[in-house]
Design a protein around this motif. Structure first.
Motif, PDB file in Angstrom:
ATOM      1  N   TYR A  86      23.808 -29.309  10.368  1.00 26.86           N
ATOM      2  CA  TYR A  86      22.931 -28.293  10.956  1.00 26.86           C
ATOM      3  C   TYR A  86      23.838 -27.443  11.833  1.00 26.86           C
ATOM      4  N   ASN A  87      23.470 -26.192  11.986  1.00 25.74           N
ATOM      5  CA  ASN A  87      24.394 -25.239  12.613  1.00 25.74           C
ATOM      6  C   ASN A  87      24.786 -25.584  14.039  1.00 25.74           C
ATOM      7  N   LYS A  88      23.863 -26.203  14.780  1.00 23.59           N
ATOM      8  CA  LYS A  88      24.150 -26.518  16.177  1.00 23.59           C
ATOM      9  C   LYS A  88      25.394 -27.390  16.314  1.00 23.59           C
ATOM     10  N   LEU A  89      25.574 -28.318  15.374  1.00 28.88           N
ATOM     11  CA  LEU A  89      26.742 -29.202  15.424  1.00 28.88           C
ATOM     12  C   LEU A  89      28.036 -28.425  15.152  1.00 28.88           C
ATOM     13  N   VAL A  90      27.919 -27.370  14.334  1.00 30.41           N
ATOM     14  CA  VAL A  90      29.086 -26.517  14.069  1.00 30.41           C
ATOM     15  C   VAL A  90      29.496 -25.795  15.357  1.00 30.41           C
ATOM     16  N   GLN A  91      28.509 -25.307  16.086  1.00 33.08           N
ATOM     17  CA  GLN A  91      28.789 -24.653  17.371  1.00 33.08           C
ATOM     18  C   GLN A  91      29.482 -25.618  18.326  1.00 33.08           C
ATOM     19  N   ASP A 145       4.921 -29.267  11.695  1.00 35.40           N
ATOM     20  CA  ASP A 145       5.244 -30.613  12.194  1.00 35.40           C
ATOM     21  C   ASP A 145       4.783 -30.810  13.641  1.00 35.40           C
ATOM     22  N   GLY A 146       4.305 -29.746  14.272  1.00 38.10           N
ATOM     23  CA  GLY A 146       3.905 -29.853  15.674  1.00 38.10           C
ATOM     24  C   GLY A 146       5.099 -30.022  16.605  1.00 38.10           C
ATOM     25  N   ALA A 147       6.253 -29.568  16.137  1.00 33.64           N
ATOM     26  CA  ALA A 147       7.447 -29.641  16.982  1.00 33.64           C
ATOM     27  C   ALA A 147       7.423 -28.492  17.978  1.00 33.64           C
ATOM     28  N   SER A 148       8.131 -28.667  19.092  1.00 35.23           N
ATOM     29  CA  SER A 148       8.164 -27.586  20.091  1.00 35.23           C
ATOM     30  C   SER A 148       8.839 -26.357  19.488  1.00 35.23           C
ATOM     31  N   LYS A 149       8.381 -25.198  19.918  1.00 35.70           N
ATOM     32  CA  LYS A 149       8.887 -23.934  19.351  1.00 35.70           C
ATOM     33  C   LYS A 149      10.403 -23.835  19.537  1.00 35.70           C
ATOM     34  N   GLY A 150      11.104 -23.553  18.438  1.00 36.57           N
ATOM     35  CA  GLY A 150      12.560 -23.411  18.511  1.00 36.57           C
ATOM     36  C   GLY A 150      13.321 -24.706  18.275  1.00 36.57           C
ATOM     37  N   LYS A 151      12.598 -25.812  18.092  1.00 40.25           N
ATOM     38  CA  LYS A 151      13.283 -27.095  17.930  1.00 40.25           C
ATOM     39  C   LYS A 151      14.193 -27.094  16.697  1.00 40.25           C
ATOM     40  N   TYR A 152      13.698 -26.526  15.601  1.00 38.34           N
ATOM     41  CA  TYR A 152      14.503 -26.497  14.372  1.00 38.34           C
ATOM     42  C   TYR A 152      15.386 -25.246  14.321  1.00 38.34           C
ATOM     43  N   THR A 153      14.844 -24.122  14.800  1.00 41.78           N
ATOM     44  CA  THR A 153      15.575 -22.855  14.655  1.00 41.78           C
ATOM     45  C   THR A 153      16.685 -22.698  15.696  1.00 41.78           C
ATOM     46  N   ILE A 154      16.383 -23.098  16.931  1.00 40.08           N
ATOM     47  CA  ILE A 154      17.422 -22.999  17.969  1.00 40.08           C
ATOM     48  C   ILE A 154      18.068 -24.364  18.197  1.00 40.08           C
ATOM     49  N   GLY A 155      17.231 -25.397  18.325  1.00 42.19           N
ATOM     50  CA  GLY A 155      17.739 -26.757  18.566  1.00 42.19           C
ATOM     51  C   GLY A 155      18.704 -27.195  17.475  1.00 42.19           C
ATOM     52  N   GLY A 209      19.557 -24.932  14.992  1.00 43.40           N
ATOM     53  CA  GLY A 209      20.258 -23.719  14.575  1.00 43.40           C
ATOM     54  C   GLY A 209      20.041 -23.347  13.124  1.00 43.40           C
ATOM     55  N   GLN A 210      18.946 -23.829  12.539  1.00 46.16           N
ATOM     56  CA  GLN A 210      18.695 -23.604  11.110  1.00 46.16           C
ATOM     57  C   GLN A 210      17.605 -22.544  10.892  1.00 46.16           C
ATOM     58  N   ASP A 211      17.742 -21.792   9.781  1.00 43.28           N
ATOM     59  CA  ASP A 211      16.759 -20.754   9.460  1.00 43.28           C
ATOM     60  C   ASP A 211      15.790 -21.157   8.354  1.00 43.28           C
ATOM     61  N   CYS A 212      16.317 -21.783   7.324  1.00 47.53           N
ATOM     62  CA  CYS A 212      15.511 -22.049   6.134  1.00 47.53           C
ATOM     63  C   CYS A 212      16.091 -23.275   5.434  1.00 47.53           C
ATOM     64  N   MET A 213      15.324 -23.912   4.561  1.00 48.73           N
ATOM     65  CA  MET A 213      15.803 -25.119   3.885  1.00 48.73           C
ATOM     66  C   MET A 213      15.398 -25.092   2.419  1.00 48.73           C
ATOM     67  N   ALA A 214      16.357 -25.258   1.531  1.00 48.11           N
ATOM     68  CA  ALA A 214      16.060 -25.342   0.095  1.00 48.11           C
ATOM     69  C   ALA A 214      15.785 -26.791  -0.283  1.00 48.11           C
ATOM     70  N   ILE A 222      25.080 -19.482   4.463  1.00 47.94           N
ATOM     71  CA  ILE A 222      24.373 -20.334   3.485  1.00 47.94           C
ATOM     72  C   ILE A 222      23.907 -21.658   4.103  1.00 47.94           C
ATOM     73  N   PRO A 223      24.762 -22.362   4.880  1.00 48.46           N
ATOM     74  CA  PRO A 223      24.246 -23.591   5.491  1.00 48.46           C
ATOM     75  C   PRO A 223      23.003 -23.373   6.360  1.00 48.46           C
ATOM     76  N   LYS A 224      22.913 -22.231   7.038  1.00 48.87           N
ATOM     77  CA  LYS A 224      21.723 -21.972   7.851  1.00 48.87           C
ATOM     78  C   LYS A 224      20.507 -21.646   6.984  1.00 48.87           C
ATOM     79  N   GLN A 225      20.748 -21.028   5.850  1.00 47.39           N
ATOM     80  CA  GLN A 225      19.656 -20.597   4.974  1.00 47.39           C
ATOM     81  C   GLN A 225      19.231 -21.683   3.978  1.00 47.39           C
ATOM     82  N   VAL A 226      20.151 -22.567   3.616  1.00 43.85           N
ATOM     83  CA  VAL A 226      19.867 -23.565   2.568  1.00 43.85           C
ATOM     84  C   VAL A 226      19.708 -24.964   3.150  1.00 43.85           C
ATOM     85  N   GLY A 227      20.383 -25.207   4.277  1.00 46.16           N
ATOM     86  CA  GLY A 227      20.293 -26.529   4.901  1.00 46.16           C
ATOM     87  C   GLY A 227      21.523 -27.363   4.604  1.00 46.16           C
TER      88      GLY A 227
END
Lengths: 462, 462
Positions: A250-255, A28-38, A40-45, A320-325
């Motif tokens: 997304y996990n960031k909101l849980v934090q 997507d050309g997003a900045s590095k870490g935008k989805y994974t850290i921003g 907090g997600q790892d993977c999406m089903a 699971i929420p981090k791995q599945v979305g």
């Protein structure tokens, strides 16, 4: 009245097709870490063209019945929570009835409950109340949460996901409701909604949605603490529950959410707040509510204070929420399933607080108590049967181009008729239901992938 | 557990705009009596462009609270049954929350229940179960059934209608549930459904829908009778209830349905069948089930046998459905309201059996017991407050051309955005809510017609 009514058994299903957030980020050309850290997600089903909310729920329900040895005749109520609309009138519940009809059981109450991600919680409460009511006939309730979360191309797309969860409800449950500890916050808001009936995609105001979520959380927690104090004669703080499970878009909101509870505890001068925490949070004590939702500094400070609590009380539910979305109605219960997976029988005797949120908006905070239970309805057996590690491990990662192509097919097909699916079921596990056709009258047809070779359609090998 | 849980109070709202079936019949070039005798309908209500399921339910809820003197803070659960989708995610319930939010009450459980015309019954059962459950907090439940039934031009169009009904739920009710006397039939069928998401109109198979309805009725009645016999130690027949109320897509089906119960009584040799009836029905005793649904001769003979029972036990509940049309989820409860209107306090001590049907399909037969109750929650006061005669009398009949034109506007607007309504609210009664605008983000805005001059928007006179 039936005692210790709650969840006896669980099964979870998510598609075997997924994409790594890191890969999507780069594509997507997003900045590095935008989805994974921003985020907090790892993977999406996601569902490919052979799966939908109906097939996923068929798979979850039949698997639960088989694996726990529950006769379909023993089900007296079946409720579905979903916000994924494939038909505006016919409930998803009716698509599940053939499983019971073929055993001669059509006397099964319940329909679909709808309000964004909250529908599953409404269905769950309805089932528990039924077991506690005078209309209960001694049989089990069954709750299904099933959703496919997809977004138009753009910033919201990585917050998708898909899953179905089935839960068996009855008395003497290893996961029992503490029904007096329950507080809701319901209001009229346009934070996320689906008014464009021809499109599967929602209208999203991400910033408003996050604020609505946190406001609802505050309101529920305040009311929950008040009710606890009236009931128990002492203050509630995050110390009074071993675990906290949140609806996870997304996990960031849980934090952020858990940190918000600590800020609430600080405001009430509750036992979870020590001197060091007080010092960190006191600069923010004069903020108005509105200011507090916007303050990055408060967010940072409260997350710092919350960190050790988060690692112990929240982190075990995030797998699971981090791995599945985001699985919409299934999201909260997938987080809960993660906790059972990670902690299983050690949970006995402990309390967990859940927070369910659905845009629009509906929210409830409620309390569950664990005990080990008896086979097959035991904490350890639930963890074994859900088999989360294996399911996560055996998934197939799509490259971004193939993911985008699949999204395009699904977008085009949404609400459509007169098509057959690709019938490529190679990625599906044996026993999985799948969509074969939508005919000229929009009627949907499903088959079941056989345990051995071939597939089963309408109960017959084809 | 709370005792005699049931309906404490009711209010009904239907649009003031309607068309006589006789007039529509002539306009459509249908054979004389096709709609009036063939369907058994007299008149049909419909929403003009300033009304929808949300505005109707706002009107019904606020009117109930005001007229019975119920403080909005006293509501602990609010459930909506509807199959009219204006948003696929945000529940109709959340549109009603501002009524309670302004009183500081956001702790109100419940969302929307969906399965065609059955959703209101699901919502009602959920509310009753809640009051009987351990999570009940002593406050009232509130159930809303709201639908606008519209059909594409053609043979189904005269089976439309529109209404909203609100019911207050609690213990010691004048209309109490006999919860052990309840039998459901749920199955997977494509008799009527709404898969074309961009259109308000359903896909209808009228003949199949009628057969599904009657099959579900048979199944529920059989199971209901079995349960009654186990509980009471004696056979059930239509003699064992003073009244029967049916979901009414059109009155002719209600006539057929009640006759079908008599045929069931004949097959079981029950007490409602005398020698004359036996003689009339015995030629049909060898029919298979399938044959029996198709036999015109059986239909005629059983309706003849049923006639005196129908006049006494069913006819008092047919007024509003014949005058307003099919109100989907509200239809059964509008029939029930007709019974209260016609018989009010004479019902005390009596039993009524209700049959709820929703295509797709979901059906339940259940039993209620009346007692006079105490003001304001008394049978006579419910009848007074609903004020059915006055509401029917003060309607405005549209000529067919204006009706067709209105349908075209509504069809065009369905699912649309960025429009303001005509704002012609001259036909609405004071205190009625109405739609003013759908903005560019699909957000819907409503106002309330003032009791005196002017209108109230967001609680302020404008």
């Amino acid at each position: 009245m039936a005692n210790n009514v709650g969840i006896l058994a669980m099964e979870i299903y998510f598609p075997p097709t997924c994409i790594q957030q890191e890969v999507l980020e780069a594509h997507d050309g997003a900045s590095k870490g935008k989805y994974t850290i921003g985020l907090g997600q790892d993977c999406m089903a996601f569902c490919s063209d052979v799966e939908d909310v109906i097939s996923m729920s068929m798979t979850a329900v039949t698997s639960l019945l088989e694996k726990y040895g529950v006769d379909p005749k023993q089900i007296g109520r079946l409720e579905v929570g979903s916000e994924t609309v494939l038909d505006k009138s016919k409930s998803i519940k009716t698509f599940l009835m053939p499983i019971f009809e073929k055993c001669g059981n059509t006397d099964i109450e319940g329909v679909d409950s709808t309000n964004a991600c909250y529908g599953g919680t409404a269905a769950l409460f309805n089932c528990v109340n039924w077991v506690e009511s005078s209309s209960w006939d001694g049989r089990y309730g069954l709750v299904v949460c099933t959703d496919s979360a997809v977004y138009a191309e753009g910033p919201a797309r990585p917050t998708g996901g898909a899953a179905a969860i089935a839960m068996l409800i009855g008395p003497n449950a290893p996961i029992a409701f503490e029904s007096k500890l329950r507080a809701s916050h319901m209001a009229h808001a346009y934070d996320f909604y689906k008014p464009d009936l021809a499109s599967e995609y929602p209208v999203v105001d991400g910033k408003l949605s996050q604020t609505c979520y946190l406001m609802a959380l505050d309101s529920c927690y305040k009311s929950f603490c008040d009710k606890y104090e009236k009931l128990e004669g002492k203050q509630f703080s995050v110390n009074d529950a071993e675990y906290f499970v949140f609806h996870s878009p997304y996990n960031k909101l849980v934090q952020k959410s858990f940190a918000r509870l600590l800020f609430n505890d600080f405001s009430r001068n509750a036992s979870s707040i020590d001197e060091a925490a007080k010092e960190k949070l006191s600069p923010f004590s004069s903020l108005t509510n509105d200011e507090s939702y916007q303050s990055r500094d408060l967010e940072k400070a409260s997350q710092q204070v919350a960190k050790p609590f988060y690692d112990a009380k929240v982190q075990p539910s995030t797998l699971i929420p981090k791995q599945v979305g985001n699985m919409y109605t299934a999201s909260l219960y997938a987080a809960f399933a993660s906790l059972l997976h990670n902690k299983n029988s050690t949970l006995a005797g402990q309390r967990v607080i859940l927070f369910s949120y659905g845009s629009g908006l509906s929210a409830t905070m409620f309390s569950l108590r664990f005990n080990e239970g008896q086979h097959p309805f035991s904490l350890s057996n639930i963890a074994t049967i859900m088999n989360v590690s294996e399911k996560l491990k055996s998934r197939h990662e799509y490259p971004p181009e193939k993911f985008v192509e699949t999204m395009k097919v699904m977008e085009h097909r949404y609400g459509g008729k007169d098509f057959v699916t690709s019938k490529d079921i190679s990625l599906l596990a044996p026993g999985t239901y799948y969509l074969t056709e939508v005919d000229s009258k929009y009627r949907r047809f499903y088959a079941k992938k056989a345990i051995e070779n071939g597939s089963i359609a309408n109960g017959h090998i084809v």
